[in-house]
Design a protein around this motif. Structure first.
Motif, short mmCIF file in Angstrom:
data_model
loop_
_atom_site.label_atom_id
_atom_site.label_comp_id
_atom_site.label_asym_id
_atom_site.label_seq_id
_atom_site.Cartn_x
_atom_site.Cartn_y
_atom_site.Cartn_z
N SER A 149 0.83 -1.19 0.00
CA SER A 149 0.00 0.00 0.00
C SER A 149 0.87 1.25 0.00
O SER A 149 1.95 1.28 0.60
CB SER A 149 -0.90 0.01 1.23
OG SER A 149 -0.11 0.25 2.36
N SER A 150 0.37 2.25 -0.70
CA SER A 150 1.12 3.50 -0.71
C SER A 150 0.86 4.24 0.58
O SER A 150 -0.29 4.43 0.97
CB SER A 150 0.68 4.35 -1.90
OG SER A 150 1.03 5.67 -1.67
N PRO A 151 1.89 4.64 1.24
CA PRO A 151 1.68 5.27 2.54
C PRO A 151 1.19 6.71 2.43
O PRO A 151 0.64 7.25 3.37
CB PRO A 151 3.07 5.24 3.16
CG PRO A 151 4.01 5.22 2.01
CD PRO A 151 3.31 4.50 0.91
N TYR A 152 1.35 7.30 1.25
CA TYR A 152 1.10 8.74 1.14
C TYR A 152 -0.35 9.10 1.40
O TYR A 152 -0.65 10.00 2.18
CB TYR A 152 1.50 9.23 -0.25
CG TYR A 152 2.97 9.15 -0.50
CD1 TYR A 152 3.85 9.92 0.24
CD2 TYR A 152 3.49 8.31 -1.46
CE1 TYR A 152 5.21 9.86 0.03
CE2 TYR A 152 4.85 8.23 -1.68
CZ TYR A 152 5.70 9.01 -0.94
OH TYR A 152 7.03 8.94 -1.14
N VAL A 153 -1.24 8.38 0.72
CA VAL A 153 -2.65 8.72 0.82
C VAL A 153 -3.09 8.67 2.28
O VAL A 153 -3.74 9.58 2.80
CB VAL A 153 -3.49 7.75 -0.04
CG1 VAL A 153 -4.96 7.98 0.21
CG2 VAL A 153 -3.13 7.93 -1.50
N ASP A 197 -2.90 14.03 -8.67
CA ASP A 197 -4.12 13.22 -8.61
C ASP A 197 -4.24 12.52 -7.27
O ASP A 197 -5.33 12.42 -6.69
CB ASP A 197 -4.11 12.18 -9.74
CG ASP A 197 -4.16 12.86 -11.10
OD1 ASP A 197 -4.61 14.02 -11.14
OD2 ASP A 197 -3.74 12.24 -12.09
N ASP A 198 -3.09 12.02 -6.80
CA ASP A 198 -3.11 11.34 -5.51
C ASP A 198 -3.58 12.28 -4.41
O ASP A 198 -4.39 11.91 -3.56
CB ASP A 198 -1.70 10.83 -5.17
CG ASP A 198 -1.38 9.56 -5.92
OD1 ASP A 198 -2.29 9.06 -6.61
OD2 ASP A 198 -0.23 9.10 -5.82
N VAL A 199 -3.07 13.51 -4.45
CA VAL A 199 -3.45 14.48 -3.43
C VAL A 199 -4.94 14.77 -3.53
O VAL A 199 -5.66 14.77 -2.52
CB VAL A 199 -2.64 15.77 -3.58
CG1 VAL A 199 -2.99 16.75 -2.49
CG2 VAL A 199 -1.15 15.48 -3.56
N MET A 200 -5.39 14.99 -4.74
CA MET A 200 -6.82 15.26 -4.95
C MET A 200 -7.67 14.12 -4.41
O MET A 200 -8.63 14.34 -3.68
CB MET A 200 -7.10 15.41 -6.44
CG MET A 200 -6.32 16.54 -7.09
SD MET A 200 -7.35 17.94 -7.30
CE MET A 200 -8.05 17.57 -8.89
N ASP A 258 8.93 7.97 2.11
CA ASP A 258 9.48 7.41 0.89
C ASP A 258 10.77 6.64 1.16
O ASP A 258 11.59 6.46 0.29
CB ASP A 258 9.75 8.53 -0.12
CG ASP A 258 10.77 9.52 0.41
OD1 ASP A 258 11.01 9.50 1.64
OD2 ASP A 258 11.33 10.28 -0.38
N ILE A 259 10.90 6.15 2.38
CA ILE A 259 12.16 5.55 2.79
C ILE A 259 12.53 4.35 1.91
O ILE A 259 13.70 4.12 1.62
CB ILE A 259 12.09 5.15 4.28
CG1 ILE A 259 13.44 4.69 4.79
CG2 ILE A 259 11.06 4.08 4.52
CD1 ILE A 259 14.40 5.80 4.95
N LEU A 260 11.53 3.59 1.50
CA LEU A 260 11.84 2.37 0.75
C LEU A 260 12.47 2.67 -0.59
O LEU A 260 13.24 1.88 -1.11
CB LEU A 260 10.58 1.54 0.56
CG LEU A 260 10.13 0.80 1.81
CD1 LEU A 260 8.91 -0.01 1.51
CD2 LEU A 260 11.24 -0.09 2.32
#
Lengths: 862, 399
Positions: A761-765, A853-856, B160-162
């Motif tokens: 999973s992408s941690p950003y969202v 787009d991710d931020v949106m 973004d560490i990875l």
């Protein structure tokens, strides 16, 4: 290190050519003269003599018998030899075939065909004695010229040990006889003659002569500090108890743990024991003593040397004790080690008194231990007897006496078996102390264990390591409680799924395995060198496959399907500097530890000169790309060695990128690497599935579909087997968490999906969603600014204006600039934003680290 | 998360399983607190359930800020592990020797016999920048092979560490990531606030504790306090800033003023939020303010383009000649001096480093203040001449 530092040796022929072959343009000689420039001495070695030949390791010269000497057309001096091999040269696994313990002085008549018997005459160091003995015979005590005398009892043909055929036996004996005659006549290189410069020089060639003396000195000084007194007592007690019982039971005794554990007895008790066994030995004495005295005397050559020999043997026995003390101590765990020392300290004072009182008595009993007969007879019987025997010796001459003993020693087996044991003890310590002295590396502690003969290993299960900081043993403290064994099915599965768990076989890499195996095998059989380059993305089993190949080859070598080889591995990541590679290789090969530049020179010499008995070396270079230097000399050398004629070096280079040779290597390096390439493709999902199921064989923990899901997912992404196993492991954990009731549960789709989501999973969202309100507004402001300017970069000032406007729209209190800066740096720390250095304050430029787009998407949800 | 980490470490210690994990979360999200908590639990668990196992865990706590390169880190590890080449807290030998030594030490152990080691790498992202990532590779490699059981735990705030890990290092990492987020809402925030302020039960003066706690309860229901907290909450969910705010407020508590009031909190919040640059502007002289206003107008006219002293001086001259009645016409060196003072306060910043060749008057500058900041500061500036105020509001007013 005793390299041949002291002199240049000049080799010249002795006498005239006996015969010459016109066609081959060779001429044969019957002897060779070795002249040393520094000491101005000459040594003559003749055909049939036993010699030491320079080997890979300067401390372990090869033993051989000179069969032929000739000079070829190019004026090179050659020698044809019959090899003898030391125990260390026999593969570890074969040693147990011997089923007996072998002293360091024993060699084996070598009938292995693979070795080159034609050597350069310049590699001959000096002549020695090799005495043939029957299998049952015990080694006679020779205390004086230990390095010079070897015994041969059995032959070794690479597969098994055989008793010497009568033919060879007589031949060897004859050679000795002949040698004896020469010895008598020329006297230049009689081993017994300690005082001639020749001999001194010889000794220093093999091993610097002062070394044993040094050891003695040291030991003696140790004795004066009464620390070792305990050990001394312990030792004497042990040997003493050996003496009490019948000699036939000695093997059992050696391993007799009670005696050893009793070593902590109080001093007086020990002394009592000593007294006891003095008595006990006494009755045994008369039967065996006579012959023994004769024996020692004969070897020493002259009566005045008896005390000297006693002294020497005593001192060697002390060395032995020294060693044994070591081994005893090392055996104990670190904790008890400390305790032991303290205890010793405590006992010191009490013991000192005892020692001084009974000191003499003990000394005598000690010498009794090592040279019991001679000493005893000296004391008990009359010296007249000795004189008589000596006169007898003189009249008979050496030869006769020797044969007498040889034939007689069979009958005196029971007595001499004791002898052997005593003889062994002095043999081992020298090696021991030497090895622990020379190697100050972590490896040293392993090396001696390999090199010492089997007998020593039994006595000293762990090698001695002096407790100085430089020679520290790298060891993590042991854990106190044993690790728990897996209890449930899931735990067992998890253990098997761990990357470190070594599977019995490597599924899906059979083809690659076969290719590498064939490559190495063919090179091994041919005795040539070669390179192979293996590439593939991480986690595709490159290193595992290569190790498996090596394992199989070693197996094959053990079963004598292949010639034996040495295996060295270096890893670019585990080196601090590419040049350290030399150091590591050299350390693996010879155990020396030198600087990088010196190591490079030594290795180059090693691989470029023809070594008669050198084994093929298989070198694995993992993470090759890290050995890259600007001049690329490390890589160049590595790949240059195999191309040399005598190197016998096979290199398996492993790296990630397929086009590494073309990309970073210079042409001359790449061309030396050759074209033998192999690339490991990423695993397909079927293969991954197979890998998991092979690991989980017999453990029912996973649903079939779950395994398939994992393997498909990973195969689509990277094909990394490590990742695959990690996901499975995580899934078992999740499954275990989720399990409420105590019913056996297997890992289902849901668990696997959860694990995959967690890992990919992408941690950003998620991070954006959990950010504070103003942080979110700030992101919105950035988006607005981007849209306005059309550039994906903005200064804080611009964003700030948008931010204030947005706040007004939301009806919030607008933040101050400081607060906005704080928000900005927080987002920057999480790397949601990319920031410039913060000293630009309002003019700092901001960029998004993820797509708009991710931020949106993240902001719209709520 | 807590349970996950606890389980992970438990397995390492009990089963001798090697693992690696990363704890990722923004600053102030309690990464270190979590880890310390878990370690404490773990120790207790051992003592309660398995008295036999002497808890033998080493805990090298390596901070990326202290261990600036692998060499230092390696020495630190060796020192903390108390291996045999340590003499009185000092480690000798070259880098290569040390590495070989440590690797050998770790290699010799196996799963069942040697005691597990926990490596905690604080500020993990800084270790990533070490040359070749040698240390990380080796640590992860050990955790992936049958050697001494180790658990490597990295703490970082970078999401973004990875991507920073090299591919072979990444492959060896087990991809166990524990994300910590401040995912609580405002109600929980209030609860935390109450919990932080309340006195514990073992406070000696019971009656006072009761009174204090009641007061806190009242405070948490007070509208103004809630506003203050809400404001802070909107700005950051970081608990550390809450602590800061409360510390500010609590420092107002004295013997005569024993209970915390809403006004205290408000005052603290005001202090907490003040803009640092605007504060500086308060202390400036009228001349300096005039210069800043001139710069602001220049910014407006030229749309953020950089300016130099001469332009500012001209603008100021215009104002003096046309408009100002209360302002004394300062000479140029005096104005220059005022300008340099602003430079020192970093209210203006040169675009490039001042060189000897360029004249100071023509050095290009940028203003580091936003116009809104200037206006705010002017509003509260004491005894500001009215014509200066007017000038600030509009540069065209004199036309």
């Amino acid at each position: 290190m005793n390299t041949r530092q002291q002199s240049k040796l000049i080799y010249s022929w002795y006498g005239k050519p006996t015969s010459s072959d016109r066609k081959l343009r060779t001429s044969q000689y019957k002897g060779i003269l070795i002249t040393s420039e520094s000491s101005r001495t000459e040594t003559c070695i003749q055909l049939g003599d036993f010699i030491l030949v320079e080997g890979v390791n300067a401390d372990q010269p090869y033993v051989a018998q000179l069969m032929d000497l000739y000079e070829d057309g190019a004026q090179h001096k050659h020698a044809v030899v019959q090899w003898f091999c030391r125990l260390e040269e026999i593969p570890q696994n074969k040693r147990k075939l011997l089923k007996r313990e072998v002293s360091a002085q024993e060699v084996f008549f070598d009938q292995v065909l693979g070795y080159d018997t034609d050597i350069a005459a310049e590699t001959i160091i000096k002549s020695i004695m090799v005495l043939p003995l029957h299998l049952g015979e015990e080694l006679p005590i020779i205390t004086l010229n230990k390095e010079q005398t070897f015994y041969v009892k059995q032959s070794w043909d690479g597969k098994c040990f055989k008793v010497l055929s009568p033919d060879t036996f007589s031949k060897l004996k004859e050679a000795n006889k002949k040698r004896g005659v020469i010895t008598n006549s020329s006297k230049a290189f009689i081993p017994s003659d300690t005082l001639t410069p020749v001999k001194k020089e010889m000794e220093s060639v093999v091993r610097s002569a002062t070394k044993p003396k040094n050891i003695d000195m040291e030991i003696e000084s140790k004795h004066s500090t009464s620390k070792s007194s305990l050990a001394k007592e312990r030792h004497s007690q042990r040997v003493a108890s050996n003496d009490i019982k019948t000699p036939t039971a000695r093997k059992k005794l050696e391993l007799n743990s009670p005696t050893r554990s009793k070593a902590k007895l109080l001093g007086c008790e020990v002394l009592n024991l000593l007294d006891d066994d003095c008595d006990a030995v006494a009755p045994l004495e008369p039967s065996a003593s006579k012959r023994k005295v004769k024996f020692t005397n004969e070897i020493l050559g002259s009566p005045p040397k008896i005390p000297c020999s006693n002294d020497k043997s005593k001192s060697t026995s002390e060395t032995a004790e020294h060693c044994q003390r070591f081994s005893d101590i090392i055996q104990l765990s670190p904790y008890t080690r400390v305790k032991n020392f303290s205890e010793k300290d405590k006992n010191l004072h009490g013991k000192d008194d005892n020692l001084s009182l009974v000191g003499y008595q003990k000394l005598s009993s000690l010498s009794l231990v090592l040279t019991p007969r001679s000493r005893r007879t000296c004391a008990q019987k009359t010296s007249a007897l000795i004189a008589e025997q000596i006169s007898l010796l003189k009249s008979h001459g050496k030869l006769a006496a020797e044969e007498d003993v040889l034939s007689g020693s069979d009958s005196s087996y029971s007595s001499s078996s004791e002898e052997e044991e005593d003889d062994d003890v002095p043999c081992t310590p020298e090696k021991k102390t030497k090895s622990s002295r020379i190697f100050s590396t972590p490896k040293s502690s392993r090396k001696p264990a390999v090199h010492t003969p089997a007998k020593t290993q039994k006595k000293t299960p762990l090698p001695g390591t002096p407790r100085t900081p430089r020679n520290a043993t790298p060891e993590i403290p042991r854990r106190i409680q044993a690790a728990q064994e897996p209890a449930s099915v899931l735990e067992k599965a998890r253990l098997r799924l761990h990357v470190s768990a070594i599977p019995e076989s490597l599924p899906c890499r059979e083809e690659e395995f076969q290719d590498i195996y064939n490559f190495v095998e063919s090179k091994l059989i041919d005795g040539t060198g070669g390179c192979m380059y293996i590439s593939g993305v991480p986690g595709t089993g490159k290193t595992a496959t290569v190790h498996e190949v090596i394992r199989c080859l070693q197996q094959a070598a053990e079963n004598d399907e292949l010639p034996p080889f040495q295996f060295v591995e270096i890893n670019g990541m585990k080196l601090t500097d590419p040049h350290q590679a030399y150091v590591q290789i050299l350390e693996f090969l010879t155990g020396q530890k030198v600087t990088a530049t010196h190591a490079a020179v030594l290795l180059a010499k090693l691989f470029s000169t023809p070594g008669p008995k050198r084994k093929t070396t298989v070198l694995i270079v993992d993470e090759l790309d890290l050995l890259w230097t600007r001049k690329q000399n490390v890589m160049y050398n590595l790949f240059d060695w195999p191309t040399q004629k005598h190197s016998k070096l096979i290199i398996l280079a492993i790296a990630n990128t397929m086009d590494l040779p073309e990309r970073i290597m210079m042409n001359r390096v790449a061309s030396r690497l050759g074209l033998t390439r192999m690339s490991f493709q990423p695993y397909t999902y079927k293969q991954l599935q197979q890998i998991i199921s092979s690991r989980l064989k017999g453990v029912k923990a996973f649903e079939e579909d779950a395994v398939q899901l994992v393997s498909r997912k990973v195969a689509a992404l990277s094909g990394d087997a490590r990742r695959c196993l990690d996901i499975c492991r995580r899934a078992t954990e999740i499954c275990e968490f989720a399990r409420q009731k105590r019913t056996p549960e297997i890992v289902r789709m849901a668990h696997v999906t959860e694990a995959i989501d967690e890992m990919f999973s992408s941690p950003y969202v998620n991070a954006i969603r959990n950010a504070s309100l103003h942080e979110q507004i700030f992101l919105k402001a950035i988006l607005a600014e981007f849209r306005r300017a059309g550039v994906e970069e903005a200064t804080v000032q611009q964003v700030y204006q948008h931010h204030v406007a947005l706040c007004r729209m939301e009806g919030l209190q607008s933040p101050t600039v400081s607060e906005v800066m704080a928000i900005c740096s927080r987002l920057g720390a999480c790397r949601l934003l990319l920031l410039e250095a913060s000293n630009k304050y309002l003019h700092m430029r901001v960029r998004l680290n993820l797509s708009q787009d991710d931020v949106m998407y993240a902001l719209r949800e709520e | 998360q807590h349970r996950h980490l606890l389980e992970l470490l438990r397995r390492t210690t009990v089963h001798g399983e090697s693992n690696s994990a990363l704890i990722i979360g923004p600053r102030g999200s309690g990464k270190t607190t979590l880890l310390n908590h878990v370690l404490k639990d773990l120790r207790e668990m051992k003592q309660v359930t398995e008295n036999l196992l002497e808890f033998f865990m080493k805990n090298p706590f390596l901070s990326g800020l202290l261990q600036t390169n692998d060499k230092v880190a390696l020495k630190e590890i060796t020192r903390q592990l108390q291996l045999e080449n340590v003499v009185g807290d000092k480690v000798f030998g070259s880098f290569a020797e040390n590495l070989a030594f440590l690797l050998e030490a770790l290699r010799r152990g196996n799963r069942t016999s040697s005691c597990p080691i926990l490596f905690v790498l604080d500020e993990f992202d800084l270790f990533v920048h070490h040359k070749n990532q040698t240390l990380l590779y080796n640590l992860f490699d050990i955790s992936q092979s049958a050697q001494t059981p180790v658990t490597v735990i990295g703490l970082t705030c970078r999401q973004d560490i990875l991507e920073l890990l090299e591919k072979r290092v990444k492959s060896r990492f087990s991809h166990r990531q524990i994300y910590l987020m401040n995912s609580f809402d405002f109600k929980e925030y209030i609860k935390i606030f109450k919990k932080q302020l309340s006195l514990p039960a073992e406070f000696p003066d019971e009656s006072f504790a009761q009174k204090w706690n009641n007061n806190v309860q009242h405070l948490s229901e007070d509208k103004t306090v809630q506003d203050v907290l809400q404001n802070l909450f909107h700005h950051t969910k970081d608990l550390r800033s809450l602590h800061l705010l409360l510390m500010l407020a609590l420092s107002a508590v004295t013997v005569h003023h024993p209970l915390l009031t809403a006004a205290d909190l408000q005052e603290a919040s005001r202090q907490h939020r003040t803009d640092s640059k605007a504060n500086i502007v308060h202390g400036l002289s009228v001349l300096e303010i005039c210069l800043i206003i001139a710069m602001k107008h220049l910014n407006d006219v030229y749309d953020g383009e950089p300016f130099n002293f001469q332009m500012v001086y001209n603008e100021f001259q215009k104002f003096i000649q046309r408009k100002a009645h209360s302002m004394y016409n300062f000479e140029k060196p005096v104005v220059m001096k005022a300008f340099e003072h602003l430079l020192q306060l970093e209210l203006v910043k040169p675009l490039e480093r001042p060189s000897a060749r360029a004249q100071r008057e023509y050095l290009l500058m940028k203003l580091l203040l936003d116009s809104s900041q200037i206006m705010d500061a002017l509003q509260v500036y004491p005894n500001c001449p009215t014509d200066v105020k007017q000038w600030a509001a509009s540069s065209l007013s004199w036309l």
